[in-house]
Design a protein around this motif. Structure first.
Motif, PDB file in Angstrom:
ATOM      1  N   LYS A   5     -50.973  -0.477  18.999  1.00  0.00           N
ATOM      2  CA  LYS A   5     -51.274   0.395  18.678  1.00  0.00           C
ATOM      3  C   LYS A   5     -50.868   1.082  17.032  1.00  0.00           C
ATOM      4  O   LYS A   5     -51.788   1.746  16.387  1.00  0.00           O
ATOM      5  CB  LYS A   5     -48.810   1.717  19.208  1.00  0.00           C
ATOM      6  CG  LYS A   5     -49.463   3.241  18.460  1.00  0.00           C
ATOM      7  CD  LYS A   5     -48.296   4.008  19.065  1.00  0.00           C
ATOM      8  CE  LYS A   5     -48.022   5.544  17.760  1.00  0.00           C
ATOM      9  NZ  LYS A   5     -46.983   5.974  19.115  1.00  0.00           N
ATOM     10  N   ALA A   6     -50.102   0.255  16.477  1.00  0.00           N
ATOM     11  CA  ALA A   6     -50.443  -0.044  14.689  1.00  0.00           C
ATOM     12  C   ALA A   6     -51.949  -0.118  14.481  1.00  0.00           C
ATOM     13  O   ALA A   6     -52.269   0.227  13.971  1.00  0.00           O
ATOM     14  CB  ALA A   6     -48.498  -1.114  14.202  1.00  0.00           C
ATOM     15  N   LEU A   7     -52.374  -1.519  14.860  1.00  0.00           N
ATOM     16  CA  LEU A   7     -53.405  -2.026  15.279  1.00  0.00           C
ATOM     17  C   LEU A   7     -54.505  -1.112  15.366  1.00  0.00           C
ATOM     18  O   LEU A   7     -55.518  -0.718  14.167  1.00  0.00           O
ATOM     19  CB  LEU A   7     -54.019  -3.238  16.126  1.00  0.00           C
ATOM     20  CG  LEU A   7     -53.113  -4.466  16.087  1.00  0.00           C
ATOM     21  CD1 LEU A   7     -53.907  -6.157  16.399  1.00  0.00           C
ATOM     22  CD2 LEU A   7     -52.251  -4.783  14.845  1.00  0.00           C
ATOM     23  N   PHE A   8     -54.497  -0.219  15.748  1.00  0.00           N
ATOM     24  CA  PHE A   8     -55.773   1.213  16.463  1.00  0.00           C
ATOM     25  C   PHE A   8     -55.552   2.426  15.586  1.00  0.00           C
ATOM     26  O   PHE A   8     -55.626   3.034  15.778  1.00  0.00           O
ATOM     27  CB  PHE A   8     -55.367   1.066  17.680  1.00  0.00           C
ATOM     28  CG  PHE A   8     -56.410   0.282  17.871  1.00  0.00           C
ATOM     29  CD1 PHE A   8     -57.756   0.182  18.266  1.00  0.00           C
ATOM     30  CD2 PHE A   8     -56.139  -0.904  19.051  1.00  0.00           C
ATOM     31  CE1 PHE A   8     -59.031  -0.836  18.640  1.00  0.00           C
ATOM     32  CE2 PHE A   8     -56.248  -1.906  19.710  1.00  0.00           C
ATOM     33  CZ  PHE A   8     -58.102  -1.696  19.618  1.00  0.00           C
ATOM     34  N   ALA A   9     -53.976   2.404  14.993  1.00  0.00           N
ATOM     35  CA  ALA A   9     -53.442   3.462  14.272  1.00  0.00           C
ATOM     36  C   ALA A   9     -54.487   4.792  13.443  1.00  0.00           C
ATOM     37  O   ALA A   9     -54.506   5.530  13.355  1.00  0.00           O
ATOM     38  CB  ALA A   9     -51.815   3.338  13.659  1.00  0.00           C
ATOM     39  N   PRO A  10     -55.026   3.956  12.119  1.00  0.00           N
ATOM     40  CA  PRO A  10     -56.248   4.148  11.767  1.00  0.00           C
ATOM     41  C   PRO A  10     -57.064   4.727  12.141  1.00  0.00           C
ATOM     42  O   PRO A  10     -57.652   5.750  11.772  1.00  0.00           O
ATOM     43  CB  PRO A  10     -56.346   3.064  10.604  1.00  0.00           C
ATOM     44  CG  PRO A  10     -55.446   1.832  11.003  1.00  0.00           C
ATOM     45  CD  PRO A  10     -55.177   1.735  12.038  1.00  0.00           C
ATOM     46  N   HIS A  11     -58.259   3.926  13.375  1.00  0.00           N
ATOM     47  CA  HIS A  11     -58.699   4.348  14.039  1.00  0.00           C
ATOM     48  C   HIS A  11     -58.113   6.304  14.454  1.00  0.00           C
ATOM     49  O   HIS A  11     -59.270   6.861  15.001  1.00  0.00           O
ATOM     50  CB  HIS A  11     -59.665   3.368  14.734  1.00  0.00           C
ATOM     51  CG  HIS A  11     -59.547   2.082  14.221  1.00  0.00           C
ATOM     52  ND1 HIS A  11     -61.025   2.047  13.910  1.00  0.00           N
ATOM     53  CD2 HIS A  11     -59.568   0.636  14.732  1.00  0.00           C
ATOM     54  CE1 HIS A  11     -60.880   1.234  13.256  1.00  0.00           C
ATOM     55  NE2 HIS A  11     -59.554  -0.145  13.548  1.00  0.00           N
ATOM     56  N   ALA A  12     -57.549   5.954  15.327  1.00  0.00           N
ATOM     57  CA  ALA A  12     -56.635   6.908  16.424  1.00  0.00           C
ATOM     58  C   ALA A  12     -56.928   8.082  15.012  1.00  0.00           C
ATOM     59  O   ALA A  12     -57.248   9.510  15.490  1.00  0.00           O
ATOM     60  CB  ALA A  12     -55.421   6.322  16.555  1.00  0.00           C
ATOM     61  N   ASP A  13     -56.357   7.841  14.132  1.00  0.00           N
ATOM     62  CA  ASP A  13     -56.217   9.075  12.619  1.00  0.00           C
ATOM     63  C   ASP A  13     -57.547   9.497  12.520  1.00  0.00           C
ATOM     64  O   ASP A  13     -57.645  10.877  12.791  1.00  0.00           O
ATOM     65  CB  ASP A  13     -54.853   8.381  11.500  1.00  0.00           C
ATOM     66  CG  ASP A  13     -53.881   8.386  11.667  1.00  0.00           C
ATOM     67  OD1 ASP A  13     -53.449   8.914  12.736  1.00  0.00           O
ATOM     68  OD2 ASP A  13     -53.687   7.555  10.769  1.00  0.00           O
ATOM     69  N   LYS A  14     -58.371   8.712  12.398  1.00  0.00           N
ATOM     70  CA  LYS A  14     -59.889   8.942  12.026  1.00  0.00           C
ATOM     71  C   LYS A  14     -60.427   9.556  13.156  1.00  0.00           C
ATOM     72  O   LYS A  14     -60.638  10.745  13.166  1.00  0.00           O
ATOM     73  CB  LYS A  14     -60.964   7.895  12.175  1.00  0.00           C
ATOM     74  CG  LYS A  14     -62.183   7.823  11.011  1.00  0.00           C
ATOM     75  CD  LYS A  14     -62.287   8.567  10.107  1.00  0.00           C
ATOM     76  CE  LYS A  14     -63.265   8.436   9.590  1.00  0.00           C
ATOM     77  NZ  LYS A  14     -63.360   9.627   8.248  1.00  0.00           N
ATOM     78  N   LEU A  15     -60.098   9.409  14.509  1.00  0.00           N
ATOM     79  CA  LEU A  15     -60.391  10.045  15.336  1.00  0.00           C
ATOM     80  C   LEU A  15     -59.551  11.727  15.570  1.00  0.00           C
ATOM     81  O   LEU A  15     -60.575  12.640  16.169  1.00  0.00           O
ATOM     82  CB  LEU A  15     -60.122   9.827  16.486  1.00  0.00           C
ATOM     83  CG  LEU A  15     -61.073   8.404  17.716  1.00  0.00           C
ATOM     84  CD1 LEU A  15     -60.165   7.666  18.686  1.00  0.00           C
ATOM     85  CD2 LEU A  15     -62.624   8.950  18.001  1.00  0.00           C
ATOM     86  N   VAL A  16     -58.590  11.821  15.374  1.00  0.00           N
ATOM     87  CA  VAL A  16     -57.849  12.558  14.795  1.00  0.00           C
ATOM     88  C   VAL A  16     -59.226  13.929  14.058  1.00  0.00           C
ATOM     89  O   VAL A  16     -58.775  15.305  14.039  1.00  0.00           O
ATOM     90  CB  VAL A  16     -56.555  13.042  14.866  1.00  0.00           C
ATOM     91  CG1 VAL A  16     -55.882  14.449  14.149  1.00  0.00           C
ATOM     92  CG2 VAL A  16     -56.119  11.940  15.867  1.00  0.00           C
ATOM     93  N   GLU A  17     -59.297  13.341  12.651  1.00  0.00           N
ATOM     94  CA  GLU A  17     -59.829  13.990  11.281  1.00  0.00           C
ATOM     95  C   GLU A  17     -60.999  14.739  12.389  1.00  0.00           C
ATOM     96  O   GLU A  17     -61.734  15.626  11.828  1.00  0.00           O
ATOM     97  CB  GLU A  17     -59.712  13.189  11.005  1.00  0.00           C
ATOM     98  CG  GLU A  17     -58.413  12.779   9.982  1.00  0.00           C
ATOM     99  CD  GLU A  17     -59.241  11.742   8.479  1.00  0.00           C
ATOM    100  OE1 GLU A  17     -60.112  11.246   8.911  1.00  0.00           O
ATOM    101  OE2 GLU A  17     -57.908  11.452   8.242  1.00  0.00           O
ATOM    102  N   MET A  18     -62.179  13.743  13.229  1.00  0.00           N
ATOM    103  CA  MET A  18     -62.881  14.271  13.648  1.00  0.00           C
ATOM    104  C   MET A  18     -62.901  15.483  14.698  1.00  0.00           C
ATOM    105  O   MET A  18     -64.055  16.286  14.429  1.00  0.00           O
ATOM    106  CB  MET A  18     -63.621  12.567  14.348  1.00  0.00           C
ATOM    107  CG  MET A  18     -64.064  11.859  13.107  1.00  0.00           C
ATOM    108  SD  MET A  18     -65.070   9.998  13.785  1.00  0.00           S
ATOM    109  CE  MET A  18     -66.848  10.545  14.857  1.00  0.00           C
ATOM    110  N   LYS A  19     -62.059  15.013  15.574  1.00  0.00           N
ATOM    111  CA  LYS A  19     -62.019  16.251  16.715  1.00  0.00           C
ATOM    112  C   LYS A  19     -61.517  17.813  15.363  1.00  0.00           C
ATOM    113  O   LYS A  19     -61.771  18.327  16.216  1.00  0.00           O
ATOM    114  CB  LYS A  19     -60.711  15.753  17.349  1.00  0.00           C
ATOM    115  CG  LYS A  19     -60.499  16.966  18.291  1.00  0.00           C
ATOM    116  CD  LYS A  19     -58.667  16.168  19.020  1.00  0.00           C
ATOM    117  CE  LYS A  19     -58.979  17.075  20.303  1.00  0.00           C
ATOM    118  NZ  LYS A  19     -57.682  17.204  21.745  1.00  0.00           N
TER     119      LYS A  19
END
Length: 322
Positions: free
Chosen positions: A305-319
């Protein structure tokens, strides 16, 4: 460098079933100068992992011992030299052929050793030093692999030694039926064993390379995003959800342990021909963080989860933008 390590690992795994994780992480630990403990029932090839690591180093000497309640320091570190005691009144051990002269060490049933052995091992593992009489010996030790079928007993002062083993691996029996049947039918001759060892030795690491690589590992940089991920993991360990029905657990990881983990990360980057530690190097560190086996899967999930956190945040921004 990456290609050479791939070839070395391929040769070391030849003829061994489902021990890729143990052998790969043990090689990583050896290059980083750290130690490994294998937890698992008897008969799952824990000792074989240590023997394969001997093949990784050219001209390496190994030392193996099965601990018991009656094991003495003489059996591990060498007997007291009667000649030295008589001629110079010096209490020294004859260490040749024992742990202080070995490159790769395997100690089975580690928790059965007495306090005298365990206290000496603390310095051996952490500082690679052994006090022999009035002299301090710098050990050639590259890897110490310990094994046990149980966790250290609580309240017996074993926490310090447990903490010294930076990588902790649960070693399990063969799971795939195909591999199990191959293992049952395999017959190894001495010629085949010698040939396999010869192949591993063709890619083996020399003492000069080991010293040179150790300095090169110290020069590996660390990306800011890696430090951010480590901070996130460290924070998450304060409340680990091991069991849905139970309270969240605080998993303690010492500062020294985090420092050793950083050395492992630098070594991982070096083995893959990179000048900097990347986020992907963090994935195996869940083997370094759990204190109880039941915590392992939960901590692995936290690391991912920590490794993919930046990508998850980016997806939220895009959404949100959409």
């Amino acid at each position: 460098m990456l290609e050479r390590f791939k070839l070395l690992l391929r040769d070391m795994n030849r003829g061994i079933y489902e021990k890729e994780t143990e052998i790969s992480l043990s090689l990583l630990a050896a290059l980083a100068g750290e130690s490994v403990i294998l937890l698992g029932p008897p008969g799952v090839a824990k000792s074989m992992v240590a023997r394969q690591l001997k093949c990784a180093f050219r001209g390496a000497r190994n030392f193996e011992y099965l601990m018991s309640r009656f094991s003495t320091p003489d059996e591990i570190f060498g007997p007291v030299s009667i000649q030295k005691l008589k001629t110079s009144d010096t209490y020294e051990r004859a260490v040749e052929g024992y742990l202080p002269t070995a490159d790769v060490v395997f100690l089975d049933e580690i928790w059965k050793a007495g306090p005298a052995i365990q206290n000496t091992l603390l310095t051996v593992i952490n500082e690679k030093l052994f006090r022999n009489g009035i002299r301090e010996i710098v050990l050639p030790l590259k890897l110490l692999v310990a094994a046990s079928n149980e966790l250290p007993a609580k309240g017996e002062g074993l926490e310090a030694l447990w903490d010294r083993f930076v990588i902790r691996i649960e070693s399990r029996p063969i799971r795939q039926e195909k591999n199990f049947r191959e293992m049952l039918l395999e017959v190894k001759s001495e010629e085949q064993s010698s040939a396999a060892e010869g192949k591993a030795n063709s890619n083996a690491i020399t003492a000069e390379e080991y010293a040179e690589w150790s300095k090169a590992i110290d020069r590996i940089g660390v990306k800011e995003e890696v430090l951010d991920a480590i901070s996130a993991i460290r924070k998450s360990l304060r409340a680990v959800n091991v069991d849905e029905a139970a309270e969240r657990r605080h998993v303690y990881v010492s500062d020294r342990r985090w420092k050793n983990i950083m050395r492992l990360l630098r070594t991982s980057a070096f083995m893959q021909d990179r000048a900097e530690v990347a986020v992907c190097d963090l994935l195996p560190i869940y083997h370094c963080l759990w204190q109880e086996p039941e915590e392992r899967d939960a901590i692995r999930a936290l690391v991912i989860k920590a490794l993919f956190a930046p990508h998850a945040d980016k997806l939220v921004e895009m959404k949100n933008a959409l």
